[in-house]
Enzyme design. Structure first.
Site, PDB file in Angstrom:
ATOM      1  N   GLU A 220      -5.561  -1.526  22.752  1.00 28.63           N
ATOM      2  CA  GLU A 220      -4.998  -2.515  21.818  1.00 28.63           C
ATOM      3  C   GLU A 220      -3.710  -1.970  21.205  1.00 28.63           C
ATOM      4  OE1 GLU A 220      -6.438  -4.607  17.636  1.00 28.63           O
ATOM      5  OE2 GLU A 220      -7.939  -4.064  19.136  1.00 28.63           O
TER       6      GLU A 220
ATOM      7  N   GLU B 212       0.429  -5.564  12.292  1.00 28.14           N
ATOM      8  CA  GLU B 212      -0.251  -6.247  11.191  1.00 28.14           C
ATOM      9  C   GLU B 212       0.702  -6.302  10.009  1.00 28.14           C
ATOM     10  OE1 GLU B 212      -4.976  -5.453  11.620  1.00 28.14           O
ATOM     11  OE2 GLU B 212      -3.786  -3.711  11.027  1.00 28.14           O
TER      12      GLU B 212
ATOM     13  N   ASP C 273      -1.213  -3.110  18.002  1.00 29.72           N
ATOM     14  CA  ASP C 273      -1.235  -4.003  16.836  1.00 29.72           C
ATOM     15  C   ASP C 273       0.056  -3.994  16.037  1.00 29.72           C
ATOM     16  OD1 ASP C 273      -3.921  -4.479  17.329  1.00 29.72           O
ATOM     17  OD2 ASP C 273      -4.623  -3.018  15.870  1.00 29.72           O
TER      18      ASP C 273
END
Length: 291
Positions: free
Chosen positions: A97, A101, A99
């Site tokens: 993953e 954010e 990310d």
């Protein structure tokens, strides 16, 4: 000289394939939850968060290597407690993953961007930075570039983070799991703003994140194909050359390296590599990563 010029032209052509084409949301993505919190406004998609629900969307396909970009205008005003995420992820407990954010904040305080990298189900590689612009005023482009040598997080084409392939040092690298592309907005006031001290003020709802410019220039992987076969399919060989495998993309160029140094010197707020309270022994990849 003519031969060199021709080679250069072919090389530039390889690099540019697909990069300038922008697709509509429906060509690449579909709403994944809270359909009644998603709205279309011309070429702009909006995700709404209120005290009933957030919302999210996901790509229709999964990909292995390439570049994914989305233009986002983040929640304006008091966005404390909210998180808007843009990320790529594979499936399963040992997933990979990448990310972005975006952590909301009280009015007047800067947005923080947290990035993270999971490899084989293991994350805990957080970095946080503030931005050199107000991400709520205009659309800005957030991108993930991924090949067998590196993962690069970019903001308006400026690299803000690089995760390098260090398999030769015995460190796993995400290179054999196809990933979907996702985005969502949700309430995370237990941790998102000042460590959870500032809660979401629902009187300001709905909180709206806006999206446009959906671009994916990557190797599409059918769900029915095994990981090893996808890795082979999406890697260059004598018969085929993919732009993401070109030598110039195996590491940052000099200009990009200077950009990354500038970002780290002026905007980096937290780096897991220097957090000795969490990691008394420095994580192995931090010893070897230049950035």
């Amino acid at each position: 000289m003519v031969k060199m010029s021709l080679i250069f032209s072919l090389f530039v052509g390889l690099l540019m394939v697909g990069l300038v084409s922008s697709a509509k949301f429906d060509d690449l993505y579909q709403t994944s939850w809270a359909f009644n919190h998603v709205q279309y406004d011309g070429d702009t998609l909006k995700l709404n968060l209120d005290n009933y629900s957030g919302a999210g969307f996901a790509s229709k396909s999964k990909y292995l290597f390439g570049k994914v970009s989305i233009q986002i205008k983040l929640v304006g005003g008091d966005s404390a407690g909210t998180v808007t995420a843009f990320y790529m992820s594979s499936d399963g407990p040992n997933h990979n993953e990448f990310d972005f954010e975006f952590l909301g904040n009280t009015t007047g305080e800067p947005y923080l961007v947290q990035t993270n990298v999971y490899v084989n189900g293991v994350g805990n590689r957080e970095q946080r930075l503030d931005l050199w612009f107000d991400p709520t005023k205009e659309f800005h482009t957030y991108s993930l570039l991924w090949n067998q040598r590196q993962v690069v997080f970019l903001v308006d084409e400026t690299p803000i983070r690089v995760h390098t392939n260090l398999e030769h040092k015995g460190i796993p690298f995400p290179k054999d799991q196809a990933m979907g592309v996702y985005s969502s907005i949700w309430n995370a006031d237990d941790w998102a703003t000042q460590g959870g001290r500032v809660k979401t003020d629902w009187s300001h709802a709905p909180f709206v994140a806006s999206y446009k410019g959906f671009e994916i220039d990557a190797c599409e992987c059918p769900a029915s194909v095994a990981g090893a076969d996808n890795a082979k399919k999406c890697s260059s060989s004598a018969e085929k050359r993919f732009w993401w495998d070109e030598p110039t993309l195996s590491e940052l160029n000099v200009h990009q390296s200077h950009q990354l140094m500038w970002v780290r010197a002026n905007h980096l707020i937290y780096d897991y590599c220097t957090d000795t309270s969490r990691f008394p022994a420095i994580p192995t990849e931090c010893v070897h990563h230049r950035h």
